[in-house]
Scaffold this motif. Structure first.
Motif, short mmCIF file in Angstrom:
data_model
loop_
_atom_site.label_atom_id
_atom_site.label_comp_id
_atom_site.label_asym_id
_atom_site.label_seq_id
_atom_site.Cartn_x
_atom_site.Cartn_y
_atom_site.Cartn_z
N LYS A 307 -29.34 7.09 19.14
CA LYS A 307 -29.03 5.96 18.28
C LYS A 307 -29.82 4.75 18.75
O LYS A 307 -29.98 4.54 19.96
N SER A 308 -30.30 3.96 17.80
CA SER A 308 -31.05 2.75 18.12
C SER A 308 -30.57 1.62 17.24
O SER A 308 -29.88 1.83 16.23
N LEU A 309 -30.95 0.42 17.62
CA LEU A 309 -30.63 -0.75 16.80
C LEU A 309 -31.73 -1.78 16.95
O LEU A 309 -32.48 -1.79 17.93
N ASP A 310 -31.81 -2.65 15.94
CA ASP A 310 -32.81 -3.72 15.91
C ASP A 310 -32.10 -5.04 16.19
O ASP A 310 -31.15 -5.42 15.50
N CYS A 311 -32.56 -5.74 17.22
CA CYS A 311 -31.90 -6.99 17.62
C CYS A 311 -32.00 -8.08 16.55
O CYS A 311 -31.17 -8.99 16.53
N THR A 312 -32.99 -7.99 15.68
CA THR A 312 -33.10 -9.01 14.63
C THR A 312 -31.97 -8.89 13.61
O THR A 312 -31.74 -9.82 12.83
N GLU A 313 -31.25 -7.77 13.61
CA GLU A 313 -30.14 -7.57 12.68
C GLU A 313 -28.80 -7.83 13.34
O GLU A 313 -27.75 -7.60 12.72
N ALA A 314 -28.79 -8.28 14.59
CA ALA A 314 -27.52 -8.52 15.28
C ALA A 314 -26.81 -9.73 14.69
O ALA A 314 -27.44 -10.66 14.18
N ALA A 327 -13.03 -24.01 2.75
CA ALA A 327 -13.99 -25.07 2.45
C ALA A 327 -15.38 -24.82 3.04
O ALA A 327 -16.29 -25.60 2.79
N LEU A 328 -15.55 -23.75 3.81
CA LEU A 328 -16.85 -23.49 4.45
C LEU A 328 -17.82 -22.91 3.44
O LEU A 328 -17.44 -22.20 2.51
N GLU A 329 -19.10 -23.16 3.65
CA GLU A 329 -20.15 -22.63 2.80
C GLU A 329 -21.11 -21.80 3.64
O GLU A 329 -21.17 -21.93 4.86
N ILE A 330 -21.88 -20.96 2.95
CA ILE A 330 -22.91 -20.18 3.62
C ILE A 330 -23.95 -21.15 4.20
O ILE A 330 -24.43 -22.05 3.51
N GLY A 331 -24.29 -20.95 5.45
CA GLY A 331 -25.23 -21.84 6.13
C GLY A 331 -24.58 -22.86 7.03
O GLY A 331 -25.27 -23.65 7.67
N THR A 332 -23.23 -22.86 7.07
CA THR A 332 -22.54 -23.80 7.95
C THR A 332 -22.90 -23.52 9.41
O THR A 332 -22.91 -22.36 9.83
N ARG A 345 -25.07 -19.95 22.17
CA ARG A 345 -26.18 -19.84 21.22
C ARG A 345 -25.73 -20.40 19.88
O ARG A 345 -24.61 -20.18 19.46
N SER A 346 -26.61 -21.12 19.22
CA SER A 346 -26.30 -21.66 17.90
C SER A 346 -26.58 -20.61 16.84
O SER A 346 -27.35 -19.67 17.05
N GLY A 347 -25.94 -20.78 15.69
CA GLY A 347 -26.11 -19.83 14.60
C GLY A 347 -25.69 -20.44 13.28
O GLY A 347 -25.37 -21.62 13.19
N ARG A 348 -25.70 -19.61 12.25
CA ARG A 348 -25.34 -20.04 10.89
C ARG A 348 -24.49 -18.96 10.23
O ARG A 348 -24.70 -17.76 10.46
N ILE A 349 -23.53 -19.38 9.41
CA ILE A 349 -22.74 -18.42 8.63
C ILE A 349 -23.63 -17.84 7.53
O ILE A 349 -24.26 -18.58 6.78
N TYR A 350 -23.68 -16.50 7.43
CA TYR A 350 -24.45 -15.90 6.36
C TYR A 350 -23.62 -15.00 5.48
O TYR A 350 -24.11 -14.51 4.45
N LYS A 351 -22.34 -14.77 5.83
CA LYS A 351 -21.49 -13.96 4.96
C LYS A 351 -20.04 -14.18 5.36
O LYS A 351 -19.71 -14.32 6.54
N ILE A 352 -19.15 -14.24 4.34
CA ILE A 352 -17.71 -14.30 4.55
C ILE A 352 -17.09 -13.22 3.68
O ILE A 352 -17.22 -13.27 2.45
N VAL A 353 -16.46 -12.22 4.29
CA VAL A 353 -15.91 -11.08 3.55
C VAL A 353 -14.47 -10.87 3.96
O VAL A 353 -14.06 -11.16 5.09
N VAL A 376 -9.91 -13.11 7.17
CA VAL A 376 -11.22 -12.70 6.68
C VAL A 376 -12.18 -12.59 7.86
O VAL A 376 -11.91 -13.10 8.96
N TYR A 377 -13.30 -11.92 7.60
CA TYR A 377 -14.36 -11.82 8.60
C TYR A 377 -15.45 -12.84 8.26
O TYR A 377 -15.93 -12.90 7.11
N VAL A 378 -15.85 -13.62 9.24
CA VAL A 378 -16.96 -14.56 9.11
C VAL A 378 -18.12 -14.01 9.96
O VAL A 378 -17.99 -13.85 11.17
N LEU A 379 -19.22 -13.70 9.30
CA LEU A 379 -20.38 -13.12 9.98
C LEU A 379 -21.39 -14.23 10.24
O LEU A 379 -21.80 -14.96 9.32
N VAL A 380 -21.78 -14.38 11.50
CA VAL A 380 -22.66 -15.46 11.95
C VAL A 380 -23.97 -14.86 12.42
O VAL A 380 -23.98 -13.97 13.28
N LYS A 381 -25.06 -15.33 11.85
CA LYS A 381 -26.39 -14.92 12.29
C LYS A 381 -26.85 -15.87 13.38
O LYS A 381 -26.91 -17.09 13.19
#
Length: 461
Positions: A307-314, A327-332, A345-353, A376-381
């Motif tokens: 099994k492998s993974l790409d760090c750019t997709e973490a 009240a949060l938006e994508i990119g917060t 590390r800093s990041g940005r919200i890219y999905k809320i599911v 809910v799950y907040v996914l941060v890039k």
């Protein structure tokens, strides 16, 4: 006496000036601290239920057979097309090819059914949205009519109160002249008070209707049959949107698997009749995170060898209450704290599911944190690290390989007012110092001041 008071020692005057300057500085600092304390953060919520995760790519055997050669180790970087292992089967027949074709047919049927269901749900969702808009428009129209009627009632009761005030004033004038007694004035005073009470009640009814109209306009329903119907429609809309999101995830997974099966079929058809061996190759770039087979093992068709993974997709997956992130938006902006490393590390919200799982065949490296129905799950890039010169820093594949996947972290959402001011200041400075802005500024200056003259000529008045 006056001369004695005006003649002050210069040293005392300097001490007085220094004391006054220090006093002004202290007062300014105190005002600044109080002002900064009164300015709240833009938004800042923290979740300790978070984990670093990434999609896992399976390096699977294309046929059933014995592992003749394998050269893999955890942390190794693989590229598209790299040969990871060799599997042989002298008694190879078309059983594997038949199984792949059957799997393709099954995937095609499931994909068509899921696509049809998603289309039906999308159509139903559009109908529910249209119905919500229609009901809401009707409610707002009815409330507007009620408000107009209430305004008319207020005007009527105001006119009645004015009339009673005039009659009461007339009775009071007659009382002062002694033409009537004090007892005959009381009925008129009661009529005036009754008119005032009716006017206050009408104004309260008008204010209540205006508040209800404002709440309905903001999708806030306080009660009543219509409000219950709107809430039911909103729940249907939310459920349909969640079902459609799950269908899209399933469609993407089946489409990806179907493409893999088609590639395996093409490879199998080209291999049959030539040799009883097959190469296990990597289908994309990544880093090996686990080796699941060794030399001499017998593996099934499609069984993972590694099994492998790409760090750019973490990404970081954090659990929050639904009402906290409404009240949060994508990119917060967000901040990810690696507790074991002691770094942020800093990041940005890219999905809320609302619903998210690991998917079939361990699609993700780590298990997602448990979430309840109201969460809910907040996914941060996570942002890429930058070097001192401002360029993107190259990742060291030997240090902390695998992007720290599976590690529990603390995720903070939002941005403080100070960091926001600093970010805006940097953007403004960068914009002012860029060559394009300097060129445009000089061009506009030329337009406003007129054409430039040569050095040896002067402008004539």
């Amino acid at each position: 006496m006056k001369a004695a008071t005006t003649s002050i020692d210069p040293r005392d005057r300097k001490i007085l000036s220094v004391s006054r300057i220090l006093g002004y500085a202290f007062a300014f600092m105190l005002i600044f601290i109080i002002a900064m304390a009164m300015i709240p953060n833009q938004f800042f919520i923290v979740s300790t239920r978070a984990v670093i995760n990434a999609p896992v790519q399976l390096i699977a055997s294309p046929i059933y057979g014995r592992v003749d050669k394998i050269s893999l180790q955890v942390g190794q970087v693989v590229n598209l097309g790299d040969v990871m292992a060799t599997v042989s089967n002298p008694n190879q027949d078309q059983t594997s090819l038949t199984g792949l074709r059957l799997e393709k047919l099954d995937l095609t049927e499931k994909l068509n059914n899921t696509t049809s269901v998603a289309a039906e749900r999308t159509e139903q969702l559009n109908k529910v949205k249209t119905q919500i808009d229609s009901v809401k428009a009707g409610v707002l129209s009815e409330l507007s009519a009620v408000i107009v009627n209430s305004q008319f009632n207020v005007q009527t009761y105001q006119a009645r109160l004015n009339e009673q005030d005039a009659l009461l004033l007339r009775q009071q004038t007659l009382l002062k002249k002694g033409l009537i007694s004090d007892t005959s004035l009381e009925p008129q005073r009661q009529k005036r008070n009754a008119a005032q009470a009716e006017l206050d009640s009408a104004k309260g009814e008008l204010r209540r209707n205006e508040i209800v109209q404002s709440l309905v306009g903001r999708d806030i329903y306080t009660g009543g049959t219509v409000a219950a119907n709107l809430l039911t429609l909103e729940m249907q809309r939310t459920k349909l949107a969640g079902d459609i999101a799950e269908d899209n995830i399933e469609i993407n997974q089946m489409t990806e698997r179907k493409q893999q099966v088609e590639n395996l079929i093409a490879r199998e058809e080209g291999r049959l009749g030539k040799t009883g061996a097959a190469e296990v190759t990597a289908e994309r770039y990544g880093q090996i995170v686990s080796v699941d087979a060794s030399f001499g093992d017998f593996v099934m068709q499609g069984q993972p060898v590694a099994k492998s993974l790409d760090c750019t997709e973490a990404f970081a997956a954090a659990v929050y209450r639904s009402r906290d992130v409404t009240a949060l938006e994508i990119g917060t902006p967000a901040m990810v704290n690696f507790r074991s490393l002691g770094v942020k590390r800093s990041g940005r919200i890219y999905k809320i599911v609302r619903y998210f799982n690991s998917g079939p065949e361990n699609r993700y490296f780590a298990k997602f944190p448990e979430a309840e129905g109201h969460e809910v799950y907040v996914l941060v890039k996570i942002d890429e690290q930058t070097a001192e010169d401002g360029s993107v820093a190259k990742q060291n594949n030997d240090k902390f390989f695998g992007c720290n996947v599976g590690e529990e972290v603390i995720v903070s959402l939002g941005e403080t007012i100070t960091s926001r001011i600093a970010r805006y200041s940097k953007a403004v400075v960068a914009g002012l110092t860029s060559p394009v802005s300097i060129l445009s500024a000089s061009a506009s200056l030329d337009k406003t001041t007129g054409p430039r003259l040569p050095a040896d000529k002067t402008a004539t008045p």
